[in-house]
Design a protein around this motif. Structure first.
Motif, PDB file in Angstrom:
ATOM      1  N   UNK A 111     -32.235  16.166  17.560  1.00 43.32           N
ATOM      2  CA  UNK A 111     -32.151  14.958  16.791  1.00 43.32           C
ATOM      3  C   UNK A 111     -31.702  15.427  15.040  1.00 43.32           C
ATOM      4  N   UNK A 112     -32.591  16.320  14.833  1.00 47.32           N
ATOM      5  CA  UNK A 112     -32.518  16.468  13.358  1.00 47.32           C
ATOM      6  C   UNK A 112     -30.718  17.011  13.119  1.00 47.32           C
ATOM      7  N   UNK A 113     -30.235  17.902  14.048  1.00 45.04           N
ATOM      8  CA  UNK A 113     -28.876  18.259  13.847  1.00 45.04           C
ATOM      9  C   UNK A 113     -27.971  17.048  13.944  1.00 45.04           C
ATOM     10  N   UNK A 114     -28.311  16.018  14.920  1.00 49.83           N
ATOM     11  CA  UNK A 114     -27.463  14.908  15.104  1.00 49.83           C
ATOM     12  C   UNK A 114     -27.475  13.832  13.954  1.00 49.83           C
ATOM     13  N   UNK A 115     -28.832  13.816  13.420  1.00 49.79           N
ATOM     14  CA  UNK A 115     -28.644  12.908  12.234  1.00 49.79           C
ATOM     15  C   UNK A 115     -28.044  13.530  10.975  1.00 49.79           C
ATOM     16  N   UNK A 116     -27.961  14.897  11.019  1.00 47.44           N
ATOM     17  CA  UNK A 116     -27.084  15.354  10.115  1.00 47.44           C
ATOM     18  C   UNK A 116     -25.543  15.120  10.310  1.00 47.44           C
ATOM     19  N   UNK A 158     -27.031  23.000  20.782  1.00 51.49           N
ATOM     20  CA  UNK A 158     -28.252  23.549  20.899  1.00 51.49           C
ATOM     21  C   UNK A 158     -28.238  24.649  21.969  1.00 51.49           C
ATOM     22  N   UNK A 159     -28.603  25.835  22.195  1.00 46.70           N
ATOM     23  CA  UNK A 159     -28.665  26.791  23.087  1.00 46.70           C
ATOM     24  C   UNK A 159     -29.568  26.320  24.302  1.00 46.70           C
ATOM     25  N   UNK A 160     -30.767  26.121  24.049  1.00 41.87           N
ATOM     26  CA  UNK A 160     -31.930  25.467  24.841  1.00 41.87           C
ATOM     27  C   UNK A 160     -32.588  24.510  24.139  1.00 41.87           C
ATOM     28  N   UNK A 161     -32.344  23.198  24.815  1.00 44.61           N
ATOM     29  CA  UNK A 161     -32.899  21.871  24.227  1.00 44.61           C
ATOM     30  C   UNK A 161     -34.427  21.857  24.071  1.00 44.61           C
ATOM     31  N   UNK A 162     -35.230  21.016  23.205  1.00 49.46           N
ATOM     32  CA  UNK A 162     -36.434  21.196  23.238  1.00 49.46           C
ATOM     33  C   UNK A 162     -37.074  20.510  24.190  1.00 49.46           C
ATOM     34  N   UNK A 348     -45.557  16.423  24.662  1.00 53.96           N
ATOM     35  CA  UNK A 348     -44.681  15.552  25.138  1.00 53.96           C
ATOM     36  C   UNK A 348     -43.392  15.314  24.354  1.00 53.96           C
ATOM     37  N   UNK A 349     -42.120  15.502  25.049  1.00 54.47           N
ATOM     38  CA  UNK A 349     -41.104  15.287  24.378  1.00 54.47           C
ATOM     39  C   UNK A 349     -40.582  14.107  24.413  1.00 54.47           C
ATOM     40  N   UNK A 350     -40.290  13.220  23.409  1.00 51.69           N
ATOM     41  CA  UNK A 350     -39.672  11.825  23.279  1.00 51.69           C
ATOM     42  C   UNK A 350     -38.294  11.835  22.934  1.00 51.69           C
ATOM     43  N   UNK A 351     -37.492  10.565  22.982  1.00 54.97           N
ATOM     44  CA  UNK A 351     -36.217  10.307  22.583  1.00 54.97           C
ATOM     45  C   UNK A 351     -36.201  10.638  21.045  1.00 54.97           C
ATOM     46  N   UNK A 352     -37.428  10.633  20.309  1.00 53.24           N
ATOM     47  CA  UNK A 352     -37.120  11.076  19.172  1.00 53.24           C
ATOM     48  C   UNK A 352     -36.690  12.137  18.743  1.00 53.24           C
ATOM     49  N   UNK A 353     -37.025  13.434  19.651  1.00 50.92           N
ATOM     50  CA  UNK A 353     -36.333  14.525  19.435  1.00 50.92           C
ATOM     51  C   UNK A 353     -34.850  14.817  20.166  1.00 50.92           C
ATOM     52  N   UNK A 354     -34.603  13.940  21.190  1.00 52.54           N
ATOM     53  CA  UNK A 354     -33.402  14.158  21.742  1.00 52.54           C
ATOM     54  C   UNK A 354     -33.016  12.807  22.298  1.00 52.54           C
ATOM     55  N   UNK A 355     -32.560  11.870  21.524  1.00 54.43           N
ATOM     56  CA  UNK A 355     -32.091  10.452  21.992  1.00 54.43           C
ATOM     57  C   UNK A 355     -30.924  10.342  23.060  1.00 54.43           C
ATOM     58  N   UNK A 359     -32.518   9.191  26.803  1.00 55.45           N
ATOM     59  CA  UNK A 359     -32.238   7.768  26.760  1.00 55.45           C
ATOM     60  C   UNK A 359     -31.096   7.590  27.862  1.00 55.45           C
ATOM     61  N   UNK A 360     -30.222   8.495  28.024  1.00 53.82           N
ATOM     62  CA  UNK A 360     -29.099   8.661  29.202  1.00 53.82           C
ATOM     63  C   UNK A 360     -29.721   8.669  30.365  1.00 53.82           C
ATOM     64  N   UNK A 361     -30.777   9.408  30.522  1.00 57.18           N
ATOM     65  CA  UNK A 361     -31.295   9.543  31.823  1.00 57.18           C
ATOM     66  C   UNK A 361     -32.444   8.575  32.182  1.00 57.18           C
ATOM     67  N   UNK A 362     -32.401   7.718  31.274  1.00 60.88           N
ATOM     68  CA  UNK A 362     -33.409   6.755  31.697  1.00 60.88           C
ATOM     69  C   UNK A 362     -34.964   6.971  31.250  1.00 60.88           C
ATOM     70  N   UNK A 363     -35.125   8.140  30.654  1.00 61.01           N
ATOM     71  CA  UNK A 363     -36.624   8.663  30.567  1.00 61.01           C
ATOM     72  C   UNK A 363     -37.106   8.063  28.922  1.00 61.01           C
ATOM     73  N   UNK A 364     -38.088   7.692  28.950  1.00 61.95           N
ATOM     74  CA  UNK A 364     -38.763   7.349  27.689  1.00 61.95           C
ATOM     75  C   UNK A 364     -39.197   8.549  26.873  1.00 61.95           C
TER      76      UNK A 364
END
Ligand SMILES: *Cc1c(COP(=O)(O)O)cnc(C)c1O
Length: 394
Positions: A111-116, A158-162, A348-355, A359-364
């Protein structure tokens, strides 16, 4: 070379108090890293911060070769930075974007990269292109090749996502990007310390990492790798009297190596702690660490898979040490807290860190259990039992 698992555990003080499955958040440091960090803090308190830095100059200078060795870089290609995000920012924001320039990234981007990207796109008129995934959930290399055109200025992934076990094919991406003569930034925040890395083989121009995750260093530490061959002409977005010299009343000269991305003041105890952690990773051997981490993570996936209501959510053909899953009908954060009350740490990883990905996989959100070398099979058993109990009580 195989790992002395009992010794690794005995030399990790946190193993006595917690069942820690949160290395992807912040891992347990070894006693040696803790001693190195605390030792310097104590020295600063005893003789003064500047004097302590002078006294430890050799160790502080040793940070660069120690980190370089872990990723196959040259010492002059390493900058100490306080975390992975800032390290990444220093690379990204130092590039010049013009209207129509294209930034290519991947679905699982942090997310931080994408916001940039969004900010720079807004300011400069550059465009963001998200390269789709292939059927394994990793960046589609054919689509990447097709997406590259004359306007493409940067490929950044990102090499390995969070948020999962996915390991992007960073080297194959590098080959395509290098052939096209485009800049390549790799966010290796989760992969440094998890798997063997060789920046020469990957072919990235910049690589960013943090200390506290798989490197097992102190919090508030990280580094940037900047490839000399392709980035030495790039002037950092920020300069100070460490990154540049004031050579005349109206002149300055930027220093030559990657230290130009640093600033003057820093967490010296953290530098020393991260050096100790990097040395330890090298001594253990990254091939052995990676083999053990995959063994543990695969073992955890095997244990979780048959559980009723649990769905594994890791993508990719090669899966690393981050295990994620969904527990149907349960509040993942409540589950995490129920486990925390038993001194079992997961995240817990949320859409906040990788929207885009979740989101694309329908996972909150997804539950994340990330293993490291100090974990054991017995701990995995205990974790799964506790999870089942907490889940059925939820
Ligand atoms: C954790 C993480 C970051 C951010 O690292 P910080 O050290 O917190 O700045 C960046 N990218 C990925 C993939 C991460 O997992």
């Amino acid at each position: 070379m195989s790992l002395d698992l009992a010794r690794i555990r005995a030399e990790t003080p946190g193993c006595k108090s917690v069942l820690h499955l949160n290395a992807a958040g912040s891992s347990l440091p070894s006693q040696r890293t803790l001693d190195a960090t605390l030792g310097h803090l104590k020295l600063e308190a005893e003789i003064g911060g500047y004097e302590a830095a002078d006294k430890m100059r050799g160790t502080l200078d040793g940070f660069y070769p120690s980190v370089a060795k872990l990723i196959g870089a040259e010492p002059g290609e390493i900058a100490y930075v306080e975390n992975a995000t800032r390290a990444w920012d220093l690379a990204f924001y130092s590039l010049d974007f013009k209207p129509g320039d294209r930034i290519l990234t991947c679905v699982s981007e942090y997310s931080s990269n994408y916001i940039s990207y969004l900010q720079v796109a807004k300011k400069t008129g550059a465009e963001i292109v998200v390269v789709p995934d292939d059927r394994h959930g990793q960046i589609d290399l054919t689509a990447l090749e097709r997406a590259i055109d004359r306007r493409t200025k940067l490929v950044s992934i990102s090499h390995i996502p969070t948020q999962g076990g996915l390991v992007q094919p960073a080297e194959a991406v590098g080959k395509i990007v290098n052939d096209a003569g485009i800049m390549y930034i790799l966010d290796a925040c989760q992969s440094v310390g998890m798997m063997p890395l060789d920046v020469k083989q990957i072919g990235c121009d910049f690589l960013s990492a943090t200390g506290r995750k798989y490197m097992r260093g102190p919090r508030g530490t990280g580094f940037l790798y900047a490839r000399t061959r392709s980035t030495s002409h790039i002037e950092p977005i920020f300069l100070d009297n460490h990154a540049a010299r004031w050579t005349g009343d109206n002149e300055y000269a930027v220093i030559g190596d990657a230290k130009r991305f640093e600033n003057w003041e820093r967490y010296f105890a953290g530098v020393i702690g991260l050096k100790a952690a990097a040395d330890q990773a090298t001594e253990l051997g990254m091939d052995a660490v990676w083999a053990r981490l995959r063994e543990l993570a695969d073992g955890l996936r095997v244990r979780l898979k048959p559980l009723k209501g649990i769905t594994l959510t890791d993508l990719g053909t090669t899966q690393g040490a981050i295990v994620t899953f969904a527990a149907a009908g349960a509040d993942h954060t409540a589950l995490k807290m129920a486990l925390r009350s038993q001194d079992i740490n997961v995240s817990v990883s949320t859409q906040f860190s990788s929207r885009l990905d979740l989101k694309g996989r329908g996972l909150k959100d997804v539950m994340r259990a990330s293993v490291h070398v100090y974990n054991t099979e017995a701990e995995l058993d205990r974790f799964v039992k506790a999870l089942e109990a907490a889940y059925s009580a939820a």
